[in-house]
Enzyme design. Structure first.
Site, short mmCIF file in Angstrom:
data_model
loop_
_atom_site.label_atom_id
_atom_site.label_comp_id
_atom_site.label_asym_id
_atom_site.label_seq_id
_atom_site.Cartn_x
_atom_site.Cartn_y
_atom_site.Cartn_z
N THR B 146 0.88 -1.19 0.00
CA THR B 146 0.00 0.00 0.00
C THR B 146 0.91 1.22 0.00
O THR B 146 1.38 1.63 -1.06
CB THR B 146 -0.96 0.00 1.21
OG1 THR B 146 -0.20 -0.13 2.41
CG2 THR B 146 -1.96 -1.11 1.10
N LYS B 169 3.45 -6.94 4.04
CA LYS B 169 3.25 -5.54 3.71
C LYS B 169 2.85 -4.81 4.98
O LYS B 169 2.28 -5.40 5.90
CB LYS B 169 2.20 -5.35 2.62
CG LYS B 169 0.78 -5.69 2.95
CD LYS B 169 -0.04 -4.71 3.78
CE LYS B 169 0.15 -3.28 3.39
NZ LYS B 169 -0.65 -2.42 4.36
N THR B 180 -0.40 -3.19 11.21
CA THR B 180 -1.27 -3.18 10.03
C THR B 180 -0.52 -3.85 8.96
O THR B 180 0.24 -3.21 8.25
CB THR B 180 -1.47 -1.81 9.46
OG1 THR B 180 -2.20 -1.08 10.37
CG2 THR B 180 -2.25 -1.87 8.17
N GLU B 260 5.83 4.63 7.70
CA GLU B 260 5.44 5.87 7.03
C GLU B 260 6.15 7.09 7.60
O GLU B 260 6.02 7.42 8.78
CB GLU B 260 3.93 6.08 7.18
CG GLU B 260 3.13 5.14 6.28
CD GLU B 260 1.63 5.22 6.54
OE1 GLU B 260 1.23 5.81 7.54
OE2 GLU B 260 0.89 4.67 5.71
N ASN B 379 -0.32 11.00 6.33
CA ASN B 379 -1.59 10.57 6.90
C ASN B 379 -2.64 11.66 6.98
O ASN B 379 -3.71 11.46 7.55
CB ASN B 379 -1.35 9.96 8.28
CG ASN B 379 -0.67 8.62 8.16
OD1 ASN B 379 -1.25 7.67 7.64
ND2 ASN B 379 0.58 8.54 8.59
N SER B 384 -6.33 7.24 3.71
CA SER B 384 -5.62 5.96 3.57
C SER B 384 -6.06 5.03 4.67
O SER B 384 -6.73 5.41 5.59
CB SER B 384 -4.12 6.18 3.59
OG SER B 384 -3.70 6.65 4.85
#
Lengths: 384, 384
Positions: B146, B169, B180, B260, B379, B384
């Site tokens: 993602t 992932k 996640t 991220e 974010n 997302s």
């Protein structure tokens, strides 16, 4: 007017030189009586700053004549020397004011793990004492600011003739168990320490304990309520408790409105919970979800992140019975897609998230802020 | 090689059109036997995505022939229709592969609260089935990305002749109770479902459960371990469990390294705790302290924020007995000022924080990341 709005109080704020930039950094609040009853609530962090350890002991006596507050250094994690410094600060105030050090509370805020410059702080206490005034409330409120962009004060006056005033500082590290904040409340109502304690605990539980800016709990949080009795009026308890809560609520809302780097004030209402504890657990879980806080910063009504946060709690609920509204639009119905998310208007600073757990009749409100690049910058670019 | 490194597996990754940008978004992993034993671990979030609810049921049978994974949509909070879509996905794979839908696991990742485009997903399953290959592991790993900047794979081979391979992932919402993330592990060892379950739970507890990128727990986390038995070798349990853990550890470290917006990978070691639970509670509290995560981003060895985070836990410790080192420099000794903080070199991506609770002999390691403006941007700028 702040802490000097009620009769029987003087205050001052001076630049003692604790802050390198020369801004005001030392405040003194004095109860001139005739009463000197007091109550206090402190951080529930088990790592407590020296002034918290000291003031907790002072408050056990139920009487406070003076409060010395400094910004520019938290005096936390400073070992025995830090505690000696707090003690010396109380002794200096007692000496200058002609009272007992055992009735002098001390509160500090600033960087953890650094000793205070006592060669500046102690003369600062003398300078503040020389400036004590019945109009000194604003100056005191200004002197306790750290990263606050504005000073915070509030006042409520009763038709019965007494007043509750207060000042607060705090702009980050706001979390349940009290925000990173120093708060002094004063009243000229004629109330004893037990009454003050009850009113203060009831008020903080429903106000300061329900703001959670960034999930971080401070080592220094202190909320004091001092009563001078100078109005000569014994208050009706319910009205008095309401007034104390109103002042706390006003100050708490000001703290959220000035949180570090924030661009949104977020009111999280949890309704139809099985218990108030459930409502609070759910509200705090939502308030601490960094992904949601980022989404709200981006004005994205990302209700999936609300559901995801609710799902991590132990509250009573069925996932497919939860409704969520953002600014009044029920974007999630029955745990699934609800009204069109494009209907949500998020342009304004205040955002309301309503989570309906469909599990009972209890409710609670938690306030938080969005998570922004400015917050990151403010907390990464220098030590604080 | 990823999931096709062990014998007895084929895989494929295709662009089914679920992602608007045309990137690969659908992966298929097939166990060609002779065994088809399987175990799974899923998110502990009580709000579970439809594919999680489905796959939990599938795994109760202890057998999985195929796994369909899609990026581009989480199929979470999508109600009965979402569950029907997952069911239809499994049925389609079963039809194309000639197996039972009851042995097809499904995993999804992407935005919550949006129905999947089944008119694209179902033909995607057919397209992937047509491309199944013993060399398809990399393509499958790429199709489940993602916001991941790189795909993640790992392989361990035993001298005894069997192999464990895996793909993962995940780049945000990494928190205990699983990150996640979607993870598929495969092995050609001849192991039954009970053995797989034990090895997988032991491994995830010590790896994926100990990475906490941003404190947020997903609705979709899925870790599957499939055994084909194609090596014909029954593994020695200890060696097998070690291999599964090694692959999980490798993948978990890759997830933290690609979190991220992160610029630092932070290893938090809690030592001399009274129990492993205490060590984990303290490690997670430190890992979730936004103020500390900002400070580390700014390369500021702000140990006061470590102490402040420890103080919010219920672990056994005395505040004045805690030592804290940052990158090996004991900046906090006995809960107070220790070595010179200027000695701490924080220029590199990896930072180690050691918290010594002086309360026992237990220890644990938690990994997290710093909090950055890039995280906020990633974010907040889009859903997302």
């Amino acid at each position: 007017m702040s802490v000097t709005a009620p009769k029987g109080f003087t205050a001052a704020g001076v630049a003692a030189g604790i802050k390198a930039n020369g801004n005001p950094d030392l405040a003194l609040v004095v109860n001139t009586g005739p009463r000197r009853a007091a109550a206090g609530v402190f951080t529930s962090n088990r790592v407590k700053a020296a002034p918290v350890l000291w003031s907790e002991q002072v408050l056990k006596g139920g009487a406070v004549t003076a409060v010395v507050l400094n910004s520019g250094g938290a005096n936390a994690c400073t070992g025995p020397k830090g505690f000696q410094d707090t003690h010396a600060t109380a002794e200096k105030a007692a000496e200058v004011l002609g009272h007992s050090a055992g009735e002098v509370a001390v509160a500090s805020t600033g960087l953890i793990g650094v000793l205070l410059p006592m060669d500046k702080l102690l003369p600062g206490v003398e300078a503040a004492a020389a400036e004590l005034s019945e109009h000194g409330g604003e100056k005191a409120a200004i002197a306790i600011k750290t990263t606050d962009t504005v000073h915070k004060t509030a006042v409520v006056t009763s038709p019965a003739g007494w007043t509750v005033g207060g000042m607060a500082k705090g702009a980050g590290m706001l979390a349940p168990g009290l925000a990173t904040m120093l708060v002094v409340l004063t009243t000229d109502a004629d109330a004893d320490a037990g009454t003050l304690d009850k009113a203060l605990r009831d008020a903080t539980r429903q106000t300061f304990d329900r703001i959670d800016s960034d999930g971080c709990m401070s080592t220094n949080d202190t909320v004091l309520l001092l009563a001078s009795g100078a109005s000569g009026t014994v208050p009706e308890y319910g009205e008095f408790a309401d007034a104390v809560r109103a002042v706390c609520d006003d100050l708490a809302r000001q703290l959220i409105g000035d949180a570090e780097g924030a661009s949104k004030d977020i009111r999280i209402e949890v309704v139809h919970a099985a218990s108030e504890d459930d409502a609070l657990e759910v509200g705090r879980s939502i308030a601490r979800n960094n992904l949601l806080k980022c989404a709200l910063h981006g004005e994205d009504p990302n209700w999936g992140r609300v559901l995801s946060a609710i799902g991590t709690t132990s509250a009573v609920f069925e996932p497919d019975a939860i409704d969520v509204a953002i600014n009044g639009v029920w974007v999630c119905r029955g745990g699934s897609v609800g009204e069109d998310r494009d209907l949500v208007d998020m342009r304004y600073r205040e955002i309301t998230i309503t989570a309906d757990l469909a599990a009972g009749e209890a409710s609670a409100v938690i306030w938080t802020n969005d998570l922004t690049a400015d917050y990151v910058h403010e907390n990464s670019a220098y030590s604080s």
